[in-house]
Design a protein around this motif. Sequence first.
Motif, mmCIF file in Angstrom:
data_model
loop_
_atom_site.group_PDB
_atom_site.id
_atom_site.type_symbol
_atom_site.label_atom_id
_atom_site.label_comp_id
_atom_site.label_asym_id
_atom_site.label_seq_id
_atom_site.Cartn_x
_atom_site.Cartn_y
_atom_site.Cartn_z
ATOM 1 N N LEU A 31 2.833 -4.916 -5.272
ATOM 2 C CA LEU A 31 3.228 -3.597 -4.775
ATOM 3 C C LEU A 31 2.281 -2.511 -5.261
ATOM 4 O O LEU A 31 1.833 -1.654 -4.487
ATOM 5 N N ALA A 32 1.901 -2.542 -6.530
ATOM 6 C CA ALA A 32 1.007 -1.522 -7.079
ATOM 7 C C ALA A 32 -0.373 -1.612 -6.456
ATOM 8 O O ALA A 32 -1.004 -0.594 -6.107
ATOM 9 N N ARG A 33 -0.850 -2.806 -6.283
ATOM 10 C CA ARG A 33 -2.186 -2.962 -5.685
ATOM 11 C C ARG A 33 -2.210 -2.497 -4.235
ATOM 12 O O ARG A 33 -3.183 -1.892 -3.784
ATOM 13 N N LEU A 34 -1.160 -2.774 -3.503
ATOM 14 C CA LEU A 34 -1.121 -2.315 -2.114
ATOM 15 C C LEU A 34 -1.122 -0.801 -2.031
ATOM 16 O O LEU A 34 -1.828 -0.205 -1.220
ATOM 17 N N ALA A 35 -0.311 -0.161 -2.892
ATOM 18 C CA ALA A 35 -0.238 1.300 -2.864
ATOM 19 C C ALA A 35 -1.571 1.931 -3.206
ATOM 20 O O ALA A 35 -2.053 2.851 -2.514
ATOM 21 N N GLY A 352 -1.947 10.592 6.257
ATOM 22 C CA GLY A 352 -2.387 9.324 5.686
ATOM 23 C C GLY A 352 -1.672 8.980 4.397
ATOM 24 O O GLY A 352 -1.320 7.814 4.151
ATOM 25 N N LEU A 353 -1.458 9.977 3.531
ATOM 26 C CA LEU A 353 -0.754 9.712 2.278
ATOM 27 C C LEU A 353 0.682 9.282 2.541
ATOM 28 O O LEU A 353 1.212 8.374 1.883
ATOM 29 N N VAL A 354 1.314 9.961 3.490
ATOM 30 C CA VAL A 354 2.692 9.580 3.814
ATOM 31 C C VAL A 354 2.735 8.172 4.399
ATOM 32 O O VAL A 354 3.566 7.331 4.017
ATOM 33 N N LEU A 355 1.824 7.911 5.341
ATOM 34 C CA LEU A 355 1.823 6.596 5.976
ATOM 35 C C LEU A 355 1.445 5.480 5.001
ATOM 36 O O LEU A 355 1.884 4.336 5.146
ATOM 37 N N SER A 356 0.563 5.805 4.016
ATOM 38 C CA SER A 356 0.187 4.766 3.047
ATOM 39 C C SER A 356 1.392 4.277 2.272
ATOM 40 O O SER A 356 1.552 3.070 2.005
ATOM 41 N N GLY A 357 2.293 5.229 1.882
ATOM 42 C CA GLY A 357 3.508 4.799 1.193
ATOM 43 C C GLY A 357 4.398 3.977 2.094
ATOM 44 O O GLY A 357 4.965 2.951 1.676
ATOM 45 N N VAL A 358 4.547 4.426 3.344
ATOM 46 C CA VAL A 358 5.403 3.683 4.261
ATOM 47 C C VAL A 358 4.840 2.293 4.536
ATOM 48 O O VAL A 358 5.572 1.280 4.515
ATOM 49 N N MET A 359 3.517 2.196 4.791
ATOM 50 C CA MET A 359 2.902 0.904 5.086
ATOM 51 C C MET A 359 2.954 -0.034 3.893
ATOM 52 O O MET A 359 3.059 -1.248 4.044
ATOM 53 N N THR A 360 2.847 0.563 2.681
ATOM 54 C CA THR A 360 2.934 -0.296 1.485
ATOM 55 C C THR A 360 4.283 -0.995 1.422
ATOM 56 O O THR A 360 4.363 -2.212 1.188
#
Length: 840
Positions: A31-35, A352-360
Motif C-alpha cells: 500500500l505504501a509503495r503504491l501511494a 492527480g493527487l486526489v486520483l492517486s489516492g483513489v487509484m492506490t
Amino acid sequence: MFNKSREQELIVVCIIPAGGEYAMKTYHSVLARLAVSYIAIVLVIVLSLCSVFYLYDSGRDREQLNARSRMTLENAARTLDAEVFERVERIALGLALDKTTDLRQLRGGSWQTYPSRLIGLQELLQAEVSGNAELIEAIHLYEPASGATLSSLYGLVDAASRAANPSLPSDWIDGMLGTPGSSLWTPPRFVPKDAFSRIPGGSGQRLLTYAHAYPFQSTGADSQLILAIDVKEDAIQAVLRNMLPVQYEETWLRGASGAIVPGTAEAAAGGATAPAADASALPALIANADLAAAPGAAGGWIESDSHTVFREPLPTADWTLYSATPHSFYRERSAAVLKLMLGICALAIVIGLVLSGVMTRLIYSPLKRLVGKIRHLAGQPAAAGANEYGLIDTALEHLSGRVVSLEETLHAAGPLVQRDALLKLLRGDSAGPSPKETRLLGDGFGGYTHLRCVVLDIGSRPAGDSAARPAALRELAKLLEERQTAQRRIVTAELSDRRLAAIVADRESGSAGGPAGGMKGTASGANGHGSAAATEAAGEAGLRREEDALQAFAQRLADDGLRRLDVRVQLAWGCEVDRPDRLPLSLGEAESRLKYAYFLPGTAVLSGAGLLERELSTEEIPQPMLSRFRDKLAARQPFEQIAAAVDDLLEAMRTGPYSADYCHFVLANLVFVYSDHLKSIRYNPPSGGRPDLHRQYVGLGHIDDFRRWLLHSVSAFLANTEKRHGERATDTLEAAKRHIERDLSGDLSLEAVSSSVFISAKYLSRLFKEELGVTYTEYVTARRMETAKNLVELGSLTIEQVAAAVGYGTPAYFIKKFKEAYGCTPGNYLREQAKQAHSS
C-alpha cells in the motif's frame, strides 16, 4: 505446492501484471509503495509538462496554426477547382464532344441554309446554361472565319453587329486568337444589369470567361471555332465563403494573367477593401509569396512585416489561391494558449493527487485479494508482515513451465501466422501486423536488405484447363523455393486463382565486384583521392549486372514453368526496397507492369521503366486510327482493309505510349462499335440469335485472341452480308438504270444515284462493272449520247437545247463527247442523215 485446478491458475496469470513491475523486497508494504509511486508519477508528469510549455517557444503553436491554415486553404483550393474551374472545363468538353448537336454547324454559313441547325445549337447552349445557372451566366460560340458569334444570351451576332456594339464582350476572342495554347481564362469584368446600370453605383455582376479552341486539341490561333463560357464571380465567392468562413474576407484568387478575384463581393465592387491588407499592399504580398515558393512546390506561406500570406495553386486550373492572416492573431492566440495550459497544469496537479489516492486504494484491493487467493491455493495461513512480493514471485515461477509449453505451441503454428502476416503486408493492411506477426516477419527477412516483389500470372494451360490452376500455383511455388540459396530467400503467397506473388530477398553483397565494393575500392586510391568517374561507372556496371541477373532468373523461371508444368507464365518485377514494410510499393509496381501482359502475350518477362511510364501517360491514340475500323466497316470495304485497320490499332496498343486501362477502354469501345453496327443493319447470323459480343470479349485471354476472334467474326459477317445483298443486286441495278433514264438532264453523279437507291457509291460502281461489263461513267455517257442522237435526228432542236436535254452544261463539251461516240459532230451527223434520206 500448486496442485489446484487449471481455472484457478489462470486467474493468477490474468491479474499478476498489475503489480509485477516493482522490485521484490521483504520490507515496506504494498500500500505504501503504491501511494508513493502514484504521487511521484503525477508530480513528475505535471511538472514536466509545465517545463515543456515554458521552455518551448510559442512558435510551435504558430507553426501548427500555419499548417492548419494551409490545410484549410488547400482543401478550399481543391473544392474551388472541382466545383468551378474543373466543372467548367468538363462542360466545355461535353459541348465539344456532344453527339446530338455538332458545334461545326456554325462553320461555313451552313446554318443559313438550314436555320433549324442554328436554333438547335442555341437551344443546346441555353439548356447547358439553365442546368448550371448557379455557375454559368452565358455560353458563346465564335467562328473566326466569318466573325459570327452564337450566344445563349444574345443569339446570333455577326461581325458587323459585334463591331458596332462595343459593350459586347470580346476580350476572350482577342486573347484566343493570339494565344499558342488551346484555352485561357480572362480577367474578371463588370457586366451591368441593364443600360441604366452603367452609371456609377449601378447594379450588375462580375464575370470571368473560359475560352477553348475547337477542335479540342487545336491551338487558339488555328482553331475553327472558339467556345467561351461566362462564369459568375459570385460562384467563386460562394465557395470561398463556405470553405473559409473566417478567412474569406482576406482571401484572393489570382490567375495566370495577373487578374485577381477578391473573396468578398464588396471588395470586388470596389466598395470596401479587405481588412488584411489594403489594395496597394496586396500585389506586393502576393508577389513575395510567389517568389518564396520553390519551383514546382504545391504551396506554402511567407512572412511579411504585418501578415502571413498563404498560397495554394489549384490542381488543374492555372489559378492560385491566397490568404493573409495578421500577426496580431498569432500573438493573441499564443498568449491565450499559454494561460490556458498553466491553468490546466495547476488543475491537473490537484486532480492527480486526489486520483492517486483513489487509484492506490482501488488497485491495492484486488492485489490484496490476489495474495489471499494465492495463500488459499497454497494452503498457507495469513501471517502479519509476510513478504507479499515473494509470494507472487513463487507463483510466477510455478507458472513459467506452463508458459514455455504455450510458446512451443505458438512456435509450431508460426508458418501459418507468417503466411497471414505476409499477405497482410503485401496488401498494405492499414491495421498493421500483430507483435507475433512482426516478430515472424523479422525472423523471415532478418539480414536481408535487398527485397523485390515479383508477380507471376500463369494464364491458362495450352489445353485451357482452368480448373488445374490451383495445383499449378502450388507447383510453381515449389519451383521458386527450389531456387533459394544461402544469399537469397524466396517466399511465395497466392494472390488469386491465377496469380502468385513472390518476395525475393538478397543479403548485402560485400564483394568488391558489387556496387558497394566497387565504390570502396575506388575511394582508397593514392592520398585518399579516387576517381569520381570510375566510382560512378563501377556503380552503374554493378547495377547492370544485377538487372541482367534478375532478367536471367525470371526467364529461366518462365521456361521451366512451360517445360515442367505445361503452364504459360508471364511475370513482372517490382522496384527494390530495403525494408519489408515497403514491399507494397514493389508489389504495386510489379502489378502495374503486369497489366501489359494482355497486350504483350509473347513477352515472358515484363520489365523496364517504359511500362511504368505508359501507366502514367495521358496520351491518346489518334482519332483517325480509332475511327478507321468503324468507317471501313460501315462502307463495307474488303476484309483485307478492315483487317489492316484492326492490326494497325492493335500494334499501336502494343508499342505505343498508352496506358493499359486506356487500351482496354479502346478495345471495349471497338467491340461496342462493331456490335452497334450489327444492330443498326439488323444483322442476324446464320446460327440464329444475337451473340453477346461483350461477354465473348471479356472471356478472351490476350490481344492475339482478341484479334483472331474479331477478324473471324467480321469475316463471317461480310460473307453473309455479301450473300444477302447479292440477291438484291439485280433489282438495285434496274432501279439505278430507271433513275438515269428519268433524269438524264439532272445530277447523275455516282454519289447522287447511289443515294437514290440507298446503297454506297462504291457498291453501285461495282454492280455496273460486274453485271453490265462497263463502268458507271461509260454507261451514263452511252445513254446520254443515244438520247442526243435521237434528238438530233428530229431536227427541231438546237445544239444548245440538245446538250441541256442530256445533261451537258456547255455545247462545246457536248460536241466533243458526241464526236467521240459517233465520229462526227452533231451538225455533220444531221447532214449525213439528210443525204441518206434524199438518196433513198
